[in-house]
Each structure stands twice: as C-alpha cells, then as structure tokens.
Scaffold this active site. Sequence first.
Site, PDB file in Angstrom:
ATOM      1  N   VAL A 102       0.834  -1.203   0.000  1.00  0.00           N
ATOM      2  CA  VAL A 102       0.000   0.000   0.000  1.00  0.00           C
ATOM      3  C   VAL A 102       0.864   1.246   0.000  1.00  0.00           C
ATOM      4  O   VAL A 102       0.570   2.235  -0.687  1.00  0.00           O
ATOM      5  CB  VAL A 102      -0.967  -0.012   1.203  1.00  0.00           C
ATOM      6  CG1 VAL A 102      -1.835   1.235   1.210  1.00  0.00           C
ATOM      7  CG2 VAL A 102      -1.850  -1.258   1.165  1.00  0.00           C
ATOM      8  N   TYR A 103       1.950   1.205   0.767  1.00  0.00           N
ATOM      9  CA  TYR A 103       2.845   2.364   0.826  1.00  0.00           C
ATOM     10  C   TYR A 103       3.470   2.636  -0.539  1.00  0.00           C
ATOM     11  O   TYR A 103       3.451   3.772  -1.031  1.00  0.00           O
ATOM     12  CB  TYR A 103       3.927   2.123   1.875  1.00  0.00           C
ATOM     13  CG  TYR A 103       4.858   3.301   2.070  1.00  0.00           C
ATOM     14  CD1 TYR A 103       4.360   4.571   2.347  1.00  0.00           C
ATOM     15  CD2 TYR A 103       6.244   3.143   1.982  1.00  0.00           C
ATOM     16  CE1 TYR A 103       5.212   5.650   2.528  1.00  0.00           C
ATOM     17  CE2 TYR A 103       7.100   4.217   2.174  1.00  0.00           C
ATOM     18  CZ  TYR A 103       6.577   5.467   2.440  1.00  0.00           C
ATOM     19  OH  TYR A 103       7.422   6.538   2.620  1.00  0.00           O
ATOM     20  N   ALA A 104       4.015   1.602  -1.180  1.00  0.00           N
ATOM     21  CA  ALA A 104       4.632   1.783  -2.493  1.00  0.00           C
ATOM     22  C   ALA A 104       3.604   2.281  -3.509  1.00  0.00           C
ATOM     23  O   ALA A 104       3.902   3.146  -4.342  1.00  0.00           O
ATOM     24  CB  ALA A 104       5.262   0.478  -2.971  1.00  0.00           C
TER      25      ALA A 104
ATOM     26  N   SER B 211       0.949   4.070  -2.896  1.00  0.00           N
ATOM     27  CA  SER B 211       0.601   5.467  -2.623  1.00  0.00           C
ATOM     28  C   SER B 211       1.675   6.410  -3.143  1.00  0.00           C
ATOM     29  O   SER B 211       1.376   7.500  -3.642  1.00  0.00           O
ATOM     30  CB  SER B 211       0.379   5.673  -1.125  1.00  0.00           C
ATOM     31  OG  SER B 211       1.600   5.632  -0.399  1.00  0.00           O
TER      32      SER B 211
END
Length: 259
Positions: free
Chosen positions: A153-155, A157
């Site tokens: 999810v971080y990558a 975003s």
Amino acid sequence: MTGLAVVTGASSGIGREYARRLAAQGVSLIAVGRRRERLDELAAEFPDVTVQAVVADLATPDGIEQVIAAVADQPVTMLVNNAGVAHYKAFVELPPEQAAELVGVKVLAPTLLTRAIAPGMVARGTGRIVNVSGMIAFSGPANLAQVPLRRAVYAASLAHSVALSQTLHAELSPHGIHVQALCPGVVATEFHERQGMDLSAAPRMSAADVVTASLRGFELGETVTAPGVEQNDLLQRVFDADLAAFGGQSPQLATRYRS
C-alpha cells in the site's frame, strides 16, 4: 522570495526543513501538522514572518477540510504535500484502519488539497506544487529478496504521487504552474522511528539536502526530482519505457494471449 506557502507535515523532517527554508526567505506559511508545540516552535523561530499554524490530522476528511478552510481564498504560491505515514506490514496483516490512514494521508489529502489550491494558482498564472513521494515508488517490480520491506500500500501510494505529479504538470504547466514529485531515499528524520523502525545505522540523507534538491529541481525544470540518484538518465529511461509501453498497445489481442 515572497508569497504564501502551505506545508503539510511541517512538524518534523522534510516538512519542517521546507518550512524553515521558505520562512528564512521571507515566505509566509500555513504550517500543517499534528503537534501544536512543534508548529509553535516554528512560528517563534521566525517572528518577522507570518506563520499560520493548523493542527490537523490529514488521515481524516475533517482534517483535510480543516486545512482547506484555513487556506480559504488566500493567494497560495507554493503547496508542499509532505505529510506522510508508512505502516510497513504484510498486506494481509495490515489493519484496515492503517491502510485507510495511509491512503488518506498520501493519496486523498494531497489530491484534495491540490484541487482546492490549484484553481487560484491557475487564475494568477503562477505556482509551485511539491508532492513528496519516495524512491520506493519505483520498487514495484522488486521481489522480497531484492526489497524485503512489506510495502504494497505504501509503495502504491508513492507511485500515485509520481503519476499525479507528472500528469498534473502536463495539465497545469501551460498556466505557469510547476508540479514536482520529490523522491528521496532513506532520510534522517523521525519518520521511520515513528513506524517502530531503527535505521540509525543505515546511511541516510539529511532533510536539508532533500529540500536543497527539490528547490534546485525547480530551477532545472524537473518534474521528478530524485535527490540521491546521480545518473538522471536512469529516471528518463524509466519514463521513456513507460511511454513506449503505453504507445505499444493495440485494439488487437496480443499474439501471446491467443490459443
């Protein structure tokens, strides 16, 4: 330099350094963060500069609206979408509320703040927008042996930040607005410590160098600024490959999918 800058995540790290750098140049600030005492310290450091502190949680719709209301119709000349959170976890173990927080802070908040501020910039024919992303935006093809961080999810975003910045720059640059995706690697801030990660032994860039690269990137006309990448042609080759893939499509089913 004069004007009015909105800086999110101004309590620490890159955001605080950006706010301090701009205030030192006489730019008025709308400084957004979660920690009132840090924002008050920032204001006290620059008594001759107008610093409007906004305590808001950008993971929530109310927090985003609070910032938009604080900006109102003020003539913003620069927007720095810096607020961030990571939550490095395996996707199936990532609590839904943390996934929502991450998407809220890194996707929804920058999108809506930019949407609120950009029309005024267009009307005035000038403006700068920085979306703080990160080199992890380019890590999607890596397997876990290459990049062991659980980061889906971080990558994603951060990749959103890059794509938003590139497409928005193409749309807004004819109106005198420069949009930049800022993609540092590991930076020596409180960011990872707040995620429960100790990277004190790892080589890290200073927040000051990241901001220096960002400001110089504007001068160089960059849409994507990667402070730690020496060979800028590496990034250009990535973008050229993106465009080649985009342009290589056809309405005909590719041969490899035919039985």
